[in-house]
Design an enzyme around this catalytic site. Structure first.
Site, short mmCIF file in Angstrom:
data_model
loop_
_atom_site.label_atom_id
_atom_site.label_comp_id
_atom_site.label_asym_id
_atom_site.label_seq_id
_atom_site.Cartn_x
_atom_site.Cartn_y
_atom_site.Cartn_z
N ASN A 169 6.90 20.63 -44.35
CA ASN A 169 6.59 21.56 -43.26
C ASN A 169 5.17 21.41 -42.71
OD1 ASN A 169 5.44 22.69 -45.53
ND2 ASN A 169 6.06 24.79 -45.07
N GLU A 264 1.55 24.64 -55.30
CA GLU A 264 1.95 25.72 -54.39
C GLU A 264 3.44 25.60 -54.22
OE1 GLU A 264 0.61 25.38 -50.37
OE2 GLU A 264 1.80 27.10 -49.78
N CYS A 298 5.99 28.62 -46.57
CA CYS A 298 6.03 29.35 -47.85
C CYS A 298 5.47 30.75 -47.67
CB CYS A 298 5.28 28.59 -48.93
SG CYS A 298 3.60 28.24 -48.48
O1 G3H Z 1 4.30 26.47 -46.34
C1 G3H Z 1 3.26 26.64 -46.96
C2 G3H Z 1 1.98 26.69 -46.27
O2 G3H Z 1 0.92 26.63 -47.23
C3 G3H Z 1 1.83 27.87 -45.38
O3 G3H Z 1 0.72 27.73 -44.59
O4 G3H Z 1 0.38 30.09 -43.88
O5 G3H Z 1 -0.77 28.23 -42.70
O6 G3H Z 1 1.68 28.54 -42.45
P1 G3H Z 1 0.52 28.70 -43.34
#
Ligand code: G3H
Length: 496
Positions: A169, A264, A298
């Site tokens: 993503n 993560e 996430c």
């Molecule tokens: O999908 C996991 C990412 O660490 C989320 O990052 O909050 O900048 O979209 P974000």
């Protein structure tokens, strides 16, 4: 266009090469694997399939290059990172186009991801100078039994070779969030890009190549995970693993041995809306938090826990906004775009059907074309439904109505995940009490969960992860403390 201009050397015919020894190489396997465009659901790019020998060679080269890199002055390491950041910005459009085609990220968001990554690298270079230029000097006589005849000099040194495994993503941003801290700290990096997102990540690597980093210091390997995944993540040359992704991170962590881990993993981020909340603000954040990149974050809002006194009003406001979301291909910046794969779409569909069958109310009609799923608000969700606990990674938001704040907090803390959560209220005291009670790595007050700004600490509890990210924490995590103790003759300290 991908693989053109300064990126031409990445291609061999129609197949993208891998990166090792400061060069782009075609694997001796002669095999390739495909990246599917989530929108057309047909093959869009081809990647080399690397062999075990090529992997071993990469780690050998990384170890050797790292020893020399650790001796390169810090300001020169920072200078090289700034060059890579500038190159990323210069080439943002071509890299963004790869994101659009590989992971169906909306066009504008794709550009934002590349620019955010360049900013990340610049900030890391500066923060690295701040952190790593400082050491400590301790004197011993504060500890019983010691005279003042020793000095302990301590500073931070690199770990060695960092294995970086980013997710689909954010294949560019969550690669640089591992690569840049590793490099400024004097480490080498081996990157294993996600299958969907590899081509964007390889283009990003070319920016590091053009910035002039020493050969062998950075490598990018493209493998079939089923064949070589275990060999990669348990490679004896690894000194640190930084992984972002799903439950496979738990398996990696269990096998990793004595190396620092930064993991993560998933999230089931709850949004608790209290009866005194600004409902317009809450609704806007539920939409942004739940549906940006079609829920494939996430940190997406993955469950709404609304006090039953305001739930109807809140749902009404969210529904008005859901109706305004555009649904379609990423090229035209649709709000909702196809999810990354057919299996992902099938999984999301399974969650929706389970909730519907068990009596939840779907405010929008369920609609799917290929990997494209129309956004849905699922109301009256109960604990026996899968959507209550599972992470959809898609454009669906479940709503549970709660009678008390405690019920909301208790629900949130019962999840196996503990990444982020958020609470909407106009009473700061209540907000702080909820934040204190929520067992998550971060709680946002009056805003949707989010990782950024990228220097903020970012961490999950329970199955959401190990270690803390954010630029400062990543630099600390990718270094260790080294002490040198100077022992002086006692006589020189007892002056007469
Ligand atoms: O999908 C996991 C990412 O660490 C989320 O990052 O909050 O900048 O979209 P974000």
């Amino acid at each position: 266009m991908a693989g053109s201009g300064v990126f031409a050397e990445l291609l061999d015919g129609d197949t993208f090469k891998y990166y090792a020894d400061g060069q782009w190489k075609r694997s001796t396997s002669g095999n390739s694997m495909t990246v599917i465009n989530p929108t057309s659901r047909s093959t869009y790019y081809k990647l080399s399939v690397c062999t075990k020998e090529e992997m071993d060679h990469m780690f050998d080269a990384a170890r050797e290059a790292q020893r020399a890199w650790a001796r390169v002055p810090l300001w020169r390491r920072a200078e090289a990172l700034h060059k890579a950041a500038a190159l990323l910005k210069q080439n943002k459009d071509v890299i963004a186009e790869c994101l659009v085609k590989e992971v169906a990220k909306p066009a504008k968001d794709s550009v934002t991801e590349v620019v955010r990554s360049a900013d990340f690298i610049d900030y890391t270079a500066e923060e690295g100078i701040r952190i790593l230029s400082e050491g400590k000097c301790l004197v011993p006589d504060s500890f019983p039994g010691n005279e003042r005849n020793k000095l302990c000099l301590s500073s931070r040194i690199p770990l060695g070779v960092v294995l970086a495994i980013p997710p689909f993503n954010y294949p560019v941003n969550l690669s640089v969030s591992k690569i840049a801290p590793a490099l400024i700290a004097g480490n080498a990096v081996v990157v294993k890009p996600p299958m969907q997102g590899s081509v964007a990540a390889l283009h990003m690597i070319q920016c590091f190549h053009l910035a002039g980093f020493p050969k062998g210091l950075i490598s990018a390997i493209t493998i079939k995970v089923a064949d070589l995944g275990d060999a990669l993540t348990t490679h004896p040359a690894i000194n640190c693993i930084s992984f972002t992704g799903g439950d496979s991170g738990i398996a990696i962590a269990k096998r990793a041995g004595m190396v620092p881990l930064q993991m993560e993993l998933g999230g089931k981020d709850a949004c608790i809306v209290l009866d005194d909340a600004d409902l317009d603000l809450a609704a806007a954040n539920i939409i942004k938090g739940g549906f940006s990149f079609s829920g494939q974050r996430c940190t997406a809002v993955k469950i709404v826990l609304a006090m039953d006194t305001i739930a109807n009003k809140l749902v009404e406001k969210v529904n008005v906004k859901v109706a305004r979301l555009s649904v379609g291909p990423p090229e035209v910046d649709s709000d909702i775009t196809p999810v990354v794969s057919e299996s992902s779409a099938d999984f999301i569909e399974g969650l929706v059907m389970d909730a519907r069958q068990k009596g939840a109310k779907l405010w929008q009609e369920y609609r799917r074309e290929g990997n494209l799923i129309w956004p849905i608000l699922i109301d009256n969700v109960r604990p026996d439904m899968r959507i209550t606990w599972e992470e959809p990674f898609g454009p669906i938001i479940p709503v549970i109505r709660i009678r008390t704040i405690e019920e909301g907090v208790q629900h949130c803390n019962s999840s196996r995940y503990g990444l982020q959560g958020c609470v909407f209220t106009n009473n700061i005291h209540r907000a702080l009490i909820v934040s204190d009670a929520m067992e998550t790595g971060t709680v946002q007050i009056n805003s949707a969960p989010a990782r950024g700004p990228d220097h903020f600490p970012f961490q999950g509890l329970r199955d959401s992860g190990i270690g803390s990210q954010g630029i400062t924490n990543s630099i600390h995590m990718m270094t260790k403390v080294k002490s040198t103790v100077i022992n002086l003759p006692v006589s020189s300290y007892t002056m007469g």
